[in-house]
Design a protein around this motif. Structure first.
Motif, PDB file in Angstrom:
ATOM      1  N   ASP A  30      23.479  42.174  41.446  1.00  0.00           N
ATOM      2  CA  ASP A  30      22.924  41.147  42.338  1.00  0.00           C
ATOM      3  C   ASP A  30      24.043  40.323  42.993  1.00  0.00           C
ATOM      4  N   LEU A  31      24.794  40.948  43.894  1.00  0.00           N
ATOM      5  CA  LEU A  31      25.900  40.271  44.584  1.00  0.00           C
ATOM      6  C   LEU A  31      25.467  39.899  45.994  1.00  0.00           C
ATOM      7  N   PRO A  32      25.983  38.782  46.514  1.00  0.00           N
ATOM      8  CA  PRO A  32      25.618  38.388  47.884  1.00  0.00           C
ATOM      9  C   PRO A  32      26.281  39.310  48.910  1.00  0.00           C
ATOM     10  N   GLU A  33      25.813  39.202  50.149  1.00  0.00           N
ATOM     11  CA  GLU A  33      26.346  40.027  51.240  1.00  0.00           C
ATOM     12  C   GLU A  33      27.832  39.769  51.479  1.00  0.00           C
ATOM     13  N   ASN A  34      28.238  38.494  51.388  1.00  0.00           N
ATOM     14  CA  ASN A  34      29.625  38.129  51.670  1.00  0.00           C
ATOM     15  C   ASN A  34      30.472  38.126  50.398  1.00  0.00           C
ATOM     16  N   HIS A  35      30.205  39.061  49.508  1.00  0.00           N
ATOM     17  CA  HIS A  35      30.915  39.126  48.221  1.00  0.00           C
ATOM     18  C   HIS A  35      32.419  39.314  48.422  1.00  0.00           C
ATOM     19  N   TYR A  36      32.804  40.171  49.355  1.00  0.00           N
ATOM     20  CA  TYR A  36      34.228  40.462  49.568  1.00  0.00           C
ATOM     21  C   TYR A  36      34.978  39.207  50.031  1.00  0.00           C
ATOM     22  N   THR A  37      34.370  38.446  50.916  1.00  0.00           N
ATOM     23  CA  THR A  37      34.989  37.205  51.412  1.00  0.00           C
ATOM     24  C   THR A  37      35.097  36.178  50.293  1.00  0.00           C
ATOM     25  N   LEU A  38      34.051  36.039  49.510  1.00  0.00           N
ATOM     26  CA  LEU A  38      34.071  35.086  48.397  1.00  0.00           C
ATOM     27  C   LEU A  38      35.126  35.485  47.361  1.00  0.00           C
ATOM     28  N   LEU A  39      35.230  36.789  47.106  1.00  0.00           N
ATOM     29  CA  LEU A  39      36.202  37.264  46.129  1.00  0.00           C
ATOM     30  C   LEU A  39      37.620  36.954  46.578  1.00  0.00           C
ATOM     31  N   SER A  40      37.942  37.230  47.846  1.00  0.00           N
ATOM     32  CA  SER A  40      39.298  36.953  48.333  1.00  0.00           C
ATOM     33  C   SER A  40      39.583  35.455  48.302  1.00  0.00           C
ATOM     34  N   HIS A  41      38.582  34.638  48.612  1.00  0.00           N
ATOM     35  CA  HIS A  41      38.770  33.182  48.583  1.00  0.00           C
ATOM     36  C   HIS A  41      39.071  32.714  47.155  1.00  0.00           C
ATOM     37  N   HIS A  42      38.289  33.190  46.196  1.00  0.00           N
ATOM     38  CA  HIS A  42      38.491  32.752  44.806  1.00  0.00           C
ATOM     39  C   HIS A  42      39.775  33.322  44.218  1.00  0.00           C
ATOM     40  N   LEU A  43      40.174  34.513  44.624  1.00  0.00           N
ATOM     41  CA  LEU A  43      41.462  35.052  44.162  1.00  0.00           C
ATOM     42  C   LEU A  43      42.611  34.181  44.667  1.00  0.00           C
ATOM     43  N   ASN A  44      42.527  33.744  45.924  1.00  0.00           N
ATOM     44  CA  ASN A  44      43.574  32.858  46.470  1.00  0.00           C
ATOM     45  C   ASN A  44      43.598  31.523  45.738  1.00  0.00           C
ATOM     46  N   LEU A  45      42.422  30.975  45.447  1.00  0.00           N
ATOM     47  CA  LEU A  45      42.371  29.701  44.716  1.00  0.00           C
ATOM     48  C   LEU A  45      42.979  29.848  43.325  1.00  0.00           C
ATOM     49  N   MET A  46      42.642  30.929  42.653  1.00  0.00           N
ATOM     50  CA  MET A  46      43.165  31.142  41.295  1.00  0.00           C
ATOM     51  C   MET A  46      44.662  31.407  41.326  1.00  0.00           C
ATOM     52  N   LYS A  47      45.127  32.036  42.385  1.00  0.00           N
ATOM     53  CA  LYS A  47      46.563  32.285  42.524  1.00  0.00           C
ATOM     54  C   LYS A  47      47.302  30.967  42.747  1.00  0.00           C
ATOM     55  N   GLN A  48      46.753  30.088  43.582  1.00  0.00           N
ATOM     56  CA  GLN A  48      47.404  28.810  43.864  1.00  0.00           C
ATOM     57  C   GLN A  48      47.382  27.881  42.659  1.00  0.00           C
ATOM     58  N   SER A  49      46.315  27.929  41.873  1.00  0.00           N
ATOM     59  CA  SER A  49      46.224  27.040  40.712  1.00  0.00           C
ATOM     60  C   SER A  49      47.048  27.553  39.533  1.00  0.00           C
ATOM     61  N   GLY A  50      47.486  28.817  39.574  1.00  0.00           N
ATOM     62  CA  GLY A  50      48.311  29.351  38.499  1.00  0.00           C
ATOM     63  C   GLY A  50      47.539  30.133  37.457  1.00  0.00           C
ATOM     64  N   GLU A  51      46.232  30.312  37.662  1.00  0.00           N
ATOM     65  CA  GLU A  51      45.441  31.096  36.711  1.00  0.00           C
ATOM     66  C   GLU A  51      45.778  32.580  36.821  1.00  0.00           C
ATOM     67  N   LEU A  52      46.152  33.033  38.022  1.00  0.00           N
ATOM     68  CA  LEU A  52      46.549  34.415  38.246  1.00  0.00           C
ATOM     69  C   LEU A  52      47.924  34.453  38.894  1.00  0.00           C
ATOM     70  N   VAL A  53      48.615  35.568  38.672  1.00  0.00           N
ATOM     71  CA  VAL A  53      49.919  35.791  39.297  1.00  0.00           C
ATOM     72  C   VAL A  53      49.793  37.033  40.147  1.00  0.00           C
ATOM     73  N   MET A  54      50.421  37.016  41.325  1.00  0.00           N
ATOM     74  CA  MET A  54      50.343  38.163  42.215  1.00  0.00           C
ATOM     75  C   MET A  54      51.715  38.789  42.353  1.00  0.00           C
ATOM     76  N   SER A  55      51.788  40.103  42.149  1.00  0.00           N
ATOM     77  CA  SER A  55      53.045  40.819  42.384  1.00  0.00           C
ATOM     78  C   SER A  55      52.695  42.193  42.928  1.00  0.00           C
ATOM     79  N   ASN A  56      53.318  42.567  44.040  1.00  0.00           N
ATOM     80  CA  ASN A  56      53.080  43.851  44.715  1.00  0.00           C
ATOM     81  C   ASN A  56      51.595  44.052  45.033  1.00  0.00           C
ATOM     82  N   ASP A  57      50.931  43.038  45.550  1.00  0.00           N
ATOM     83  CA  ASP A  57      49.500  43.061  45.909  1.00  0.00           C
ATOM     84  C   ASP A  57      48.589  43.320  44.717  1.00  0.00           C
ATOM     85  N   ASN A  58      49.053  43.048  43.522  1.00  0.00           N
ATOM     86  CA  ASN A  58      48.244  43.200  42.320  1.00  0.00           C
ATOM     87  C   ASN A  58      48.115  41.849  41.635  1.00  0.00           C
ATOM     88  N   TYR A  59      46.913  41.569  41.150  1.00  0.00           N
ATOM     89  CA  TYR A  59      46.646  40.317  40.450  1.00  0.00           C
ATOM     90  C   TYR A  59      46.692  40.577  38.950  1.00  0.00           C
TER      91      TYR A  59
END
Length: 158
Positions: A30-59
């Protein structure tokens, strides 16, 4: 949901966005239509807050033993601890300090600075010489094209 997916995939070099999206779509129906946009937004937020680290386009999850991530700009200077009996004075106020005032002195009268001329733009001078205008042409004659020639004043010689 994102953290669960990264832990479930458990890839050594981290998980890219496509694999995260695919895993979430398989586990959650049961995912919304704009799931891909929401996912990229939340990945960026988590990356900026330090919850995730990004290296070579991998989280991936940050290494707990690694050094903390530094923010942008110059780091602040370390503050030296003050002794307990020291009094902290307020910082110096901004701007120019006011002049000292003597309340017992009488107020100074304001003297206008006069140069002999009044202030502002001088008034226009009235024209003293009368201008000679050309007599209007007779009613039946048409005017020619262009600007009419300047009428020279008559010079009276004695």
């Amino acid at each position: 949901m994102i953290m669960e997916t990264i832990e479930a995939l458990n890839e050594k070099d981290g998980s890219n966005m496509a694999s995260i999206t695919k895993h979430i779509e398989l586990t959650h129906s049961d995912l919304p239509e704009n799931h891909y946009t929401l996912l990229s937004h939340h990945l960026n937020l988590m990356k900026q807050s330090g919850e995730l680290v990004m290296s070579n386009d991998n989280y991936m999850k940050p290494d707990p033993n690694g050094p903390p991530k530094r923010g942008r700009g110059r780091p602040p200077k370390p503050k030296s601890p003050l002794p307990p009996d020291a009094v902290v004075s307020s910082p110096r106020p901004r701007g120019r300090p006011p002049k000292p005032r003597d309340l017992s002195a009488p107020p100074k009268p304001k003297t206008p600075v006069s140069t002999g001329r009044p202030r502002g733009r001088p008034p226009k001078k009235a024209k003293t010489t009368a201008t000679v205008t050309a007599p209007p042409p007779p009613p039946g004659v048409k005017r020619g094209r262009g600007r009419p020639p300047k009428v020279q004043p008559l010079v009276v010689s004695q």
